[in-house]
Design an enzyme around this catalytic site. Structure first.
Site, short mmCIF file in Angstrom:
data_model
loop_
_atom_site.label_atom_id
_atom_site.label_comp_id
_atom_site.label_asym_id
_atom_site.label_seq_id
_atom_site.Cartn_x
_atom_site.Cartn_y
_atom_site.Cartn_z
N ASP A 25 0.48 -0.93 -0.06
CA ASP A 25 0.16 0.16 0.16
C ASP A 25 0.92 1.49 -0.25
OD1 ASP A 25 -1.72 -1.63 -0.06
OD2 ASP A 25 -2.55 -1.64 2.06
N LYS A 34 0.12 9.98 2.02
CA LYS A 34 0.17 11.36 2.27
C LYS A 34 1.80 11.09 3.29
CE LYS A 34 -4.30 12.18 3.03
NZ LYS A 34 -5.50 11.68 3.56
N ASP A 54 4.15 -1.10 -9.04
CA ASP A 54 3.90 -0.27 -10.01
C ASP A 54 4.08 1.59 -9.60
OD1 ASP A 54 1.49 -0.49 -8.48
OD2 ASP A 54 0.03 0.23 -10.35
N THR A 86 2.28 -11.37 -8.40
CA THR A 86 1.30 -11.51 -7.88
C THR A 86 -0.74 -11.49 -8.46
OG1 THR A 86 0.81 -9.32 -7.22
CG2 THR A 86 2.23 -10.03 -6.39
N GLU A 94 -0.38 -7.63 -9.74
CA GLU A 94 0.29 -7.40 -11.23
C GLU A 94 -0.40 -8.31 -11.72
OE1 GLU A 94 4.21 -9.36 -10.00
OE2 GLU A 94 4.76 -9.00 -12.18
N1 SAM Z 1 0.54 -8.79 -2.37
C1 SAM Z 1 -0.86 -8.97 -2.94
C2 SAM Z 1 0.20 -8.35 -4.25
O1 SAM Z 1 0.33 -7.73 -4.44
O2 SAM Z 1 -1.69 -9.18 -5.00
C3 SAM Z 1 -1.23 -8.34 -1.89
C4 SAM Z 1 -1.16 -6.42 -2.57
S1 SAM Z 1 -2.57 -5.45 -1.56
C5 SAM Z 1 -2.35 -4.06 -2.20
C6 SAM Z 1 -1.52 -4.51 -0.47
C7 SAM Z 1 -1.62 -6.12 0.53
O3 SAM Z 1 -1.17 -5.73 2.21
C8 SAM Z 1 -3.18 -5.96 1.86
O4 SAM Z 1 -4.34 -6.76 1.51
C9 SAM Z 1 -3.19 -5.45 2.68
O5 SAM Z 1 -4.55 -5.53 3.59
C10 SAM Z 1 -1.86 -5.48 3.50
N2 SAM Z 1 -0.87 -4.95 3.84
C11 SAM Z 1 -1.08 -3.37 4.11
N3 SAM Z 1 -0.42 -2.96 5.08
C12 SAM Z 1 0.00 -4.52 5.89
C13 SAM Z 1 0.30 -4.24 7.29
N4 SAM Z 1 1.42 -3.49 7.78
N5 SAM Z 1 0.82 -5.72 7.89
C14 SAM Z 1 0.51 -6.20 7.16
N6 SAM Z 1 -0.42 -6.46 5.82
C15 SAM Z 1 -0.34 -5.54 5.32
#
Ligand code: SAM
Length: 209
Positions: free
Chosen positions: A119, A123, A155, A194, A197
């Site tokens: 993520d 900000k 990305d 993933t 991706e």
């Molecule tokens: N890695 C996967 C992919 O590429 O398809 C998921 C990408 S998704 C944008 C980011 C994932 O990271 C989400 O499922 C979110 O819940 C998890 N996530 C974000 N911050 C996290 C944290 N501090 N601890 C554990 N999971 C986290």
């Protein structure tokens, strides 16, 4: 990111044999070899989402133990369902915030860390929440063995540039880097896609540190 609360997901996760449960988690620093029943190296993915990447990696590398970490039960549920369809003895899950990763793995216990499409937290005031931030790199340094590696792909150019800037202050060195992953045969070697991706079609950036 849009999340859907799936009724019953917490209960499924709390009872799943594939998820290392909270009470065990905090006691198990340094005991992952016992959990897996062997001395194989441990690779972890932080923010694994629905688990496509880590399930494919675990299937392709039975000599490595994998631990997938995901914050939300409703997302982790999909990875658990996939394990019910195709069980792998070298894959376990943790439902937790990665902030406590240093309490769940012992010093030097992990061989490799994967961050895939983390993520972006755009900000400035949320910079510490970014998974490649210096605060998280310090946590990773503690659990990674000497010479251990982290691989990051995204990305999001801003997040990637931020990750590169964080390496120096955190005392890390860059081993390899590309801004065009899918156009770089060397960096693409062994790339496992993933869910995210696949959805966006390509990952633009990857670093190995
Ligand atoms: N890695 C996967 C992919 O590429 O398809 C998921 C990408 S998704 C944008 C980011 C994932 O990271 C989400 O499922 C979110 O819940 C998890 N996530 C974000 N911050 C996290 C944290 N501090 N601890 C554990 N999971 C986290």
């Amino acid at each position: 990111m849009r999340l859907r609360n799936i009724t019953g997901s917490r209960e499924v996760i709390a009872e799943s044999p594939y998820v290392v449960q909270e009470a065990v988690q905090l006691k198990c620093a340094s005991s992952w070899n016992r959990i897996f029943g062997n001395e194989n190296p441990i690779h972890i993915e932080i923010g694994m989402g629905k688990g496509q990447f880590i399930h494919t990696m675990a299937k392709g590398h039975p000599q490595v133990n994998y631990v997938g970490i995901e914050k939300y039960s409703s997302v982790l549920l999909r990875a658990v369902q996939k394990m019910e369809e195709e069980e792998l003895s070298n894959l376990k899950f943790l439902r937790m915030d990665a902030e406590i990763v240093g309490e769940v793995f012992g010093p030097g216990e992990v061989d490799r860390i994967y961050l895939n499409f983390s993520d972006p937290w755009p900000k400035d005031r949320h910079a510490r929440r970014r998974l490649p931030s210096r605060e998280f790199l310090a946590r990773y340094s503690r659990i990674l063995r000497q010479g251990g590696k982290l691989e990051f792909k995204t990305d999001n150019r801003e997040l990637f540039d931020f990750a590169l800037e964080e390496l120096g202050p955190a005392g890390w060195t860059l081993e390899a880097c590309t801004y065009d992953l899918h156009g770089d045969p060397e960096m693409m070697a062994g790339n496992v896609t993933t869910e995210y991706e696949e959805k966006i079609g390509r990952a633009s950036c990857r670093e190995r540190v």
